[in-house]
Design an enzyme around this catalytic site. Structure first.
Site, PDB file in Angstrom:
ATOM      1  N   GLU A 123     -47.228  -0.562 -49.707  1.00 30.21           N
ATOM      2  CA  GLU A 123     -45.761  -0.573 -49.767  1.00 30.21           C
ATOM      3  C   GLU A 123     -45.157  -0.011 -48.476  1.00 30.21           C
ATOM      4  O   GLU A 123     -44.222  -0.576 -47.916  1.00 30.21           O
ATOM      5  CB  GLU A 123     -45.263   0.271 -50.959  1.00 30.21           C
ATOM      6  N   ARG A 157     -30.802  10.424 -64.538  1.00 30.16           N
ATOM      7  CA  ARG A 157     -30.159   9.330 -65.285  1.00 30.16           C
ATOM      8  C   ARG A 157     -29.032   9.886 -66.153  1.00 30.16           C
ATOM      9  O   ARG A 157     -28.036   9.208 -66.392  1.00 30.16           O
ATOM     10  CB  ARG A 157     -31.203   8.566 -66.086  1.00 30.16           C
ATOM     11  N   SER A 184     -35.042  15.158 -59.963  1.00 25.34           N
ATOM     12  CA  SER A 184     -34.319  15.920 -60.966  1.00 25.34           C
ATOM     13  C   SER A 184     -35.228  16.614 -61.993  1.00 25.34           C
ATOM     14  O   SER A 184     -34.973  17.750 -62.381  1.00 25.34           O
ATOM     15  CB  SER A 184     -33.335  14.994 -61.684  1.00 25.34           C
ATOM     16  N   TYR A 206     -32.107  19.376 -54.800  1.00 27.20           N
ATOM     17  CA  TYR A 206     -30.901  19.914 -55.427  1.00 27.20           C
ATOM     18  C   TYR A 206     -30.735  21.407 -55.141  1.00 27.20           C
ATOM     19  O   TYR A 206     -29.721  21.993 -55.480  1.00 27.20           O
ATOM     20  CB  TYR A 206     -30.932  19.640 -56.942  1.00 27.20           C
ATOM     21  N   LYS A 210     -39.150   1.177 -65.878  1.00 27.16           N
ATOM     22  CA  LYS A 210     -38.949   0.397 -64.652  1.00 27.16           C
ATOM     23  C   LYS A 210     -40.285  -0.022 -64.041  1.00 27.16           C
ATOM     24  O   LYS A 210     -40.415  -0.186 -62.836  1.00 27.16           O
ATOM     25  CB  LYS A 210     -38.102   1.211 -63.660  1.00 27.16           C
ATOM     26  N   LYS A 220     -42.010   4.553 -54.331  1.00 27.87           N
ATOM     27  CA  LYS A 220     -41.251   5.116 -55.446  1.00 27.87           C
ATOM     28  C   LYS A 220     -41.962   4.756 -56.743  1.00 27.87           C
ATOM     29  O   LYS A 220     -42.166   3.589 -57.046  1.00 27.87           O
ATOM     30  CB  LYS A 220     -39.835   4.559 -55.440  1.00 27.87           C
ATOM     31  N   LYS A 223     -41.479   9.453 -53.624  1.00 31.05           N
ATOM     32  CA  LYS A 223     -40.681   9.943 -54.737  1.00 31.05           C
ATOM     33  C   LYS A 223     -41.384   9.665 -56.048  1.00 31.05           C
ATOM     34  O   LYS A 223     -41.822   8.536 -56.235  1.00 31.05           O
ATOM     35  CB  LYS A 223     -39.336   9.225 -54.695  1.00 31.05           C
TER      36      LYS A 223
END
Ligand code: PBG
Length: 328
Positions: A240, A211, A281, A319, A224, A201, A255
Site C-alpha cells: 500500500e 465515530r 481515538s 488528541y 470497513k 490504514k 493508523k
C-alpha cells in the site's frame, strides 16, 4: 557491535546520572512532532464534551480562533479538521462533502484569513462524516464503489484546496486515489498542496470514539473491511505504501498507532520517506481512562508517545497535542 565484556563493560555507567542519560538519549519529542485534531460542530458559542473522549471537545466556528491561537502559541505546526455533521445534512451520496459552505470549508477560510500561514491545515478526504450509512465512499449492494468514489474524492480535494487547505489527507483507502487526486490538483494549479496519505490504514476497532465524535456512530453498521486493511497483515502495508509513494504521496501515515509500531518501523526502514502515526481515538480513550487508575499516571502518555518516535514516526496526530506542556 559489542566492544568489551563484563566487568570492563558496564552499560549502566552511561545511565548513572541524569546529565549522562540526557547526553546519550537517542530520541526526543517537541511540539514540532505533533498535529492537533479539532472537531467542528454547527451552532454558536459551544464547546461540547465528547463522552468517550475525556477532555476532547467539539467547537463551533466562533470558538475556533481561540483553539487555533492556542495551538500556534504552543508551537504546533499543524491542525487537522474533522466535522460533526448533523443528521439532516447527511445522505447516501455524502453530497455535503461538496458543499462550499460546509463546516470544514468555513473553518479553513476563517483560519487562513486570521492566521495566514502561521499553522498548517490538514483535512481528511473521505465521505464518512457526510454519508447516512457512515462509509467512506459510495455504497452499493454491500460494497463501497472504488472508481466512482474517487470521482467524488477528487472534487472534495479540489474544493478543500480552493478554500486554502495545505495538506490533503485521503483517509478512504480506495485503490488509485492518490495518483488521481495529485493529477487533478496539478491540473488546477494546486501544485503545492501536499498529500498526506493514510496509506496503511487498518480496519480497526480503535476508531470507535472518533465515530462518536463525528456523529457517525449510530448510522454506521457493519465494518470497513472491504477497503481498510486486515490487521493480520504487514507485507500488504508495504505494498500500500509503495503504491501511494509512486502515485505521489508526500507523506504516508500508519493508523492506528501504538498497536502498529512494527508497521511504522518497517516502512521507515524501507522507504526513507516522512512517516506519520495516528494515535487514534480508542488509544486515547484507553490511556485517558487508565490514568484515572491510581496505579497509572500521565507519564504513560509520554512513554507511549516516545514509542512512536523510537519506531521511526516523524510526527504524531494526537488528541493530547493541546496539552504537551503537561506531558513532555
Ligand atoms: C475517516 C477517519 C476515521 C478516523 C480518521 N479519519 C475513522 C474511520 O475510518 O472509520 C479515525 C480517527 C480516530 O479514531 O481517532 N475515514
Amino acid at each position: 557491535m559489542i566492544t568489551g565484556k563484563f566487568p570492563s563493560l558496564r552499560l549502566r555507567r552511561n545511565r548513572k546520572s541524569d546529565w549522562s542519560r540526557r547526553l546519550v538519549e537517542e530520541n526526543n519529542l517537541t511540539p514540532n512532532d505533533f498535529i492537533l485534531p479539532i472537531f467542528l460542530i454547527d451552532g454558536k458559542n459551544k464547546k461540547q464534551a465528547i463522552k468517550s473522549m475525556p477532555d476532547v471537545y467539539r467547537y463551533t466556528l466562533d470558538k475556533i480562533s481561540f483553539v487555533v491561537d492556542k495551538a500556534i502559541k504552543k508551537g504546533l505546526p499543524m491542525i487537522a479538521l474533522f466535522p460533526y455533521t448533523e443528521k439532516n445534512k447527511k445522505n447516501d451520496l455524502g453530497t455535503e462533502a461538496l458543499n462550499e459552505n460546509n463546516l470544514v470549508c468555513k473553518a479553513i477560510q476563517l483560519i487562513k484569513k486570521k492566521f495566514k500561514n502561521e499553522i498548517g491545515i490538514m483535512c481528511d478526504v473521505a465521505l464518512d462524516p457526510y454519508t447516512s450509512h457512515g462509509h467512506d465512499g459510495l455504497f452499493k449492494s454491500g460494497y463501497v464503489l472504488n472508481d466512482e468514489t474517487i470521482k467524488v474524492l477528487i472534487n472534495q480535494s479540489l474544493l478543500q484546496a480552493q478554500m486554502g487547505c495545505d495538506v490533503l489527507a485521503p483517509s478512504d483507502m480506495m485503490d488509485g486515489r492518490i495518483g488521481k487526486i495529485r493529477k487533478a490538483l496539478d491540473k488546477e494549479n494546486f501544485k503545492n498542496v501536499q498529500i498526506l496519505s493514510y496509506a496503511a490504514k487498518y480496519a480497526s476497532s480503535f476508531y470507535g470514539p472518533f465515530r462518536d465524535a463525528i456523529g457517525s456512530k449510530n448510522s454506521f453498521k457493519g465494518d470497513k473491511k472491504t477497503y481498510q486493511m486486515d490487521f493480520k497483515n504487514s507485507d500488504e502495508a508495504l505494498r500500500e505504501i509503495s503504491l501511494d509513494i509512486k502515485e505521489g504521496a508526500d507523506i504516508v501515515m500508519v493508523k492506528p498507532g501504538m498497536p502498529y509500531l512494527d508497521i511504522i518501523k518497517s516502512i521507515k526502514e524501507k522507504f526513507k520517506i516522512p512517516v506519520f502515526a495516528y494515535q487514534v481515538s480508542g488509544e486515547y480513550s484507553l490511556l485517558s481512562n487508565g490514568i484515572k487508575n491510581e496505579l497509572v499516571n500521565k507519564n504513560i502518555v509520554f512513554e507511549s508517545l516516545m514509542a512512536f518516535k523510537r519506531a521511526g514516526a516523524n510526527a504524531i496526530i494526537s488528541y493530547y497535542a493541546d496539552r504537551l506542556d503537561k506531558i513532555l
